[in-house]
Design a protein around this motif. Sequence first.
Motif, mmCIF file in Angstrom:
data_model
loop_
_atom_site.group_PDB
_atom_site.id
_atom_site.type_symbol
_atom_site.label_atom_id
_atom_site.label_comp_id
_atom_site.label_asym_id
_atom_site.label_seq_id
_atom_site.Cartn_x
_atom_site.Cartn_y
_atom_site.Cartn_z
ATOM 1 N N ASP A 1 64.763 11.568 49.126
ATOM 2 C CA ASP A 1 64.335 12.491 48.069
ATOM 3 C C ASP A 1 64.803 13.178 47.090
ATOM 4 O OD1 ASP A 1 61.636 12.956 46.904
ATOM 5 O OD2 ASP A 1 62.902 14.924 47.432
ATOM 6 N N GLU A 2 65.937 13.311 46.250
ATOM 7 C CA GLU A 2 66.810 14.199 45.783
ATOM 8 C C GLU A 2 66.217 15.753 45.959
ATOM 9 O OE1 GLU A 2 68.616 13.839 42.073
ATOM 10 O OE2 GLU A 2 68.599 11.429 41.878
ATOM 11 N N GLU A 3 65.408 15.895 46.205
ATOM 12 C CA GLU A 3 65.141 16.939 46.088
ATOM 13 C C GLU A 3 65.029 17.519 47.925
ATOM 14 O OE1 GLU A 3 61.495 20.582 45.371
ATOM 15 O OE2 GLU A 3 60.973 18.565 44.680
ATOM 16 N N ALA A 4 64.613 16.812 48.447
ATOM 17 C CA ALA A 4 64.532 16.696 49.825
ATOM 18 C C ALA A 4 66.421 17.297 50.260
ATOM 19 C CB ALA A 4 63.807 16.041 51.163
ATOM 20 N N ASP A 5 66.918 16.309 49.627
ATOM 21 C CA ASP A 5 68.162 16.540 50.631
ATOM 22 C C ASP A 5 68.870 17.789 50.019
ATOM 23 O OD1 ASP A 5 70.985 15.059 51.016
ATOM 24 O OD2 ASP A 5 71.458 15.912 49.121
ATOM 25 N N TRP A 6 69.072 18.335 48.437
ATOM 26 C CA TRP A 6 69.119 19.136 48.132
ATOM 27 C C TRP A 6 68.881 20.271 48.899
ATOM 28 C CZ3 TRP A 6 67.225 24.044 46.110
ATOM 29 C CH2 TRP A 6 68.005 24.743 45.912
ATOM 30 N N LEU A 7 67.219 20.623 49.396
ATOM 31 C CA LEU A 7 66.999 21.469 49.956
ATOM 32 C C LEU A 7 67.142 22.212 51.446
ATOM 33 C CD1 LEU A 7 62.811 21.513 49.298
ATOM 34 C CD2 LEU A 7 64.294 23.110 48.541
ATOM 35 N N LEU A 8 67.541 20.419 51.923
ATOM 36 C CA LEU A 8 68.121 20.277 53.535
ATOM 37 C C LEU A 8 69.665 21.553 53.351
ATOM 38 C CD1 LEU A 8 68.867 20.124 56.438
ATOM 39 C CD2 LEU A 8 68.923 17.830 55.989
ATOM 40 N N ARG A 9 70.132 20.838 51.950
ATOM 41 C CA ARG A 9 71.761 21.044 51.672
ATOM 42 C C ARG A 9 72.189 22.651 51.829
ATOM 43 N NH1 ARG A 9 74.984 16.686 52.104
ATOM 44 N NH2 ARG A 9 73.846 15.139 52.129
ATOM 45 N N GLU A 10 71.367 22.848 51.502
ATOM 46 C CA GLU A 10 70.851 24.450 50.976
ATOM 47 C C GLU A 10 70.500 25.448 51.802
ATOM 48 O OE1 GLU A 10 71.672 27.417 47.797
ATOM 49 O OE2 GLU A 10 72.434 25.253 48.227
ATOM 50 N N PHE A 11 69.662 25.282 52.258
ATOM 51 C CA PHE A 11 69.218 25.668 54.014
ATOM 52 C C PHE A 11 71.038 25.696 54.981
ATOM 53 C CE2 PHE A 11 67.173 26.184 57.676
ATOM 54 C CZ PHE A 11 66.853 27.179 57.661
ATOM 55 N N ALA A 12 71.310 24.426 55.025
ATOM 56 C CA ALA A 12 72.142 24.130 56.239
ATOM 57 C C ALA A 12 73.554 25.351 55.559
ATOM 58 C CB ALA A 12 72.745 23.635 56.394
ATOM 59 N N ARG A 13 74.077 25.073 54.034
ATOM 60 C CA ARG A 13 74.605 26.191 53.307
ATOM 61 C C ARG A 13 74.810 27.411 53.950
ATOM 62 N NH1 ARG A 13 75.258 29.472 49.568
ATOM 63 N NH2 ARG A 13 73.936 29.025 48.267
ATOM 64 N N LYS A 14 73.433 27.833 53.463
ATOM 65 C CA LYS A 14 73.171 29.577 53.741
ATOM 66 C C LYS A 14 72.857 30.306 54.920
ATOM 67 C CE LYS A 14 69.645 29.322 49.548
ATOM 68 N NZ LYS A 14 67.832 30.036 49.582
ATOM 69 N N ARG A 15 72.603 29.165 55.646
ATOM 70 C CA ARG A 15 72.200 29.159 57.200
ATOM 71 C C ARG A 15 74.029 28.999 58.096
ATOM 72 N NH1 ARG A 15 66.669 30.038 59.804
ATOM 73 N NH2 ARG A 15 65.973 30.510 57.890
ATOM 74 N N LYS A 16 75.193 28.528 57.167
ATOM 75 C CA LYS A 16 76.065 28.160 57.465
ATOM 76 C C LYS A 16 75.921 26.903 58.692
ATOM 77 C CE LYS A 16 78.857 32.080 55.820
ATOM 78 N NZ LYS A 16 78.976 33.457 56.059
ATOM 79 N N LEU A 17 74.939 26.039 58.928
ATOM 80 C CA LEU A 17 75.293 24.702 60.072
ATOM 81 C C LEU A 17 75.315 23.635 59.792
ATOM 82 C CD1 LEU A 17 71.228 25.831 60.694
ATOM 83 C CD2 LEU A 17 73.436 26.790 61.803
ATOM 84 N N LYS A 18 75.902 23.298 60.079
ATOM 85 C CA LYS A 18 75.498 21.473 60.321
ATOM 86 C C LYS A 18 74.527 20.707 59.483
ATOM 87 C CE LYS A 18 79.551 20.824 63.040
ATOM 88 N NZ LYS A 18 79.813 19.793 64.359
ATOM 89 N N LEU A 19 74.364 19.494 58.976
ATOM 90 C CA LEU A 19 72.746 19.750 58.324
ATOM 91 C C LEU A 19 71.964 18.916 59.355
ATOM 92 C CD1 LEU A 19 74.535 17.025 55.597
ATOM 93 C CD2 LEU A 19 73.337 19.171 55.411
ATOM 94 N N THR A 20 72.275 18.077 60.557
ATOM 95 C CA THR A 20 71.354 17.559 61.627
ATOM 96 C C THR A 20 70.780 19.169 62.433
ATOM 97 O OG1 THR A 20 73.346 15.835 62.222
ATOM 98 C CG2 THR A 20 71.434 17.641 64.225
ATOM 99 N N ASP A 21 71.654 20.395 62.328
ATOM 100 C CA ASP A 21 71.326 21.891 63.140
ATOM 101 C C ASP A 21 70.579 22.443 61.704
ATOM 102 O OD1 ASP A 21 73.123 21.531 64.969
ATOM 103 O OD2 ASP A 21 74.912 22.001 64.577
ATOM 104 N N ALA A 22 71.052 22.538 60.773
ATOM 105 C CA ALA A 22 69.783 23.382 59.907
ATOM 106 C C ALA A 22 68.511 22.460 59.483
ATOM 107 C CB ALA A 22 70.979 22.959 58.545
ATOM 108 N N LEU A 23 68.627 21.062 59.975
ATOM 109 C CA LEU A 23 67.190 19.924 59.738
ATOM 110 C C LEU A 23 66.608 21.012 61.068
ATOM 111 C CD1 LEU A 23 65.561 17.810 58.814
ATOM 112 C CD2 LEU A 23 66.538 16.306 60.203
#
Length: 72
Positions: free
Chosen positions: A7-29
Amino acid sequence: MAIHINDEEADWLLREFARKRKLKLTDALKAAIQEATRLENQKVQEFQARVQPVIDRARIRKSEERGRLATD
């Protein structure tokens, strides 16, 4: 272990969350799920705290009614 987000929106939300928190994708999830779980548990506890007095009053009334029926 791989997770595919289709899902493009879910992908974008996860990546944005990771970027804001300066986390890797797995850690952000992981952080997002932990935070959501904590908030959900907090909501349940708050609801239980609000409802408990009502439950307690109902139990007292039921007990009082039983006492009256036993003496009648």
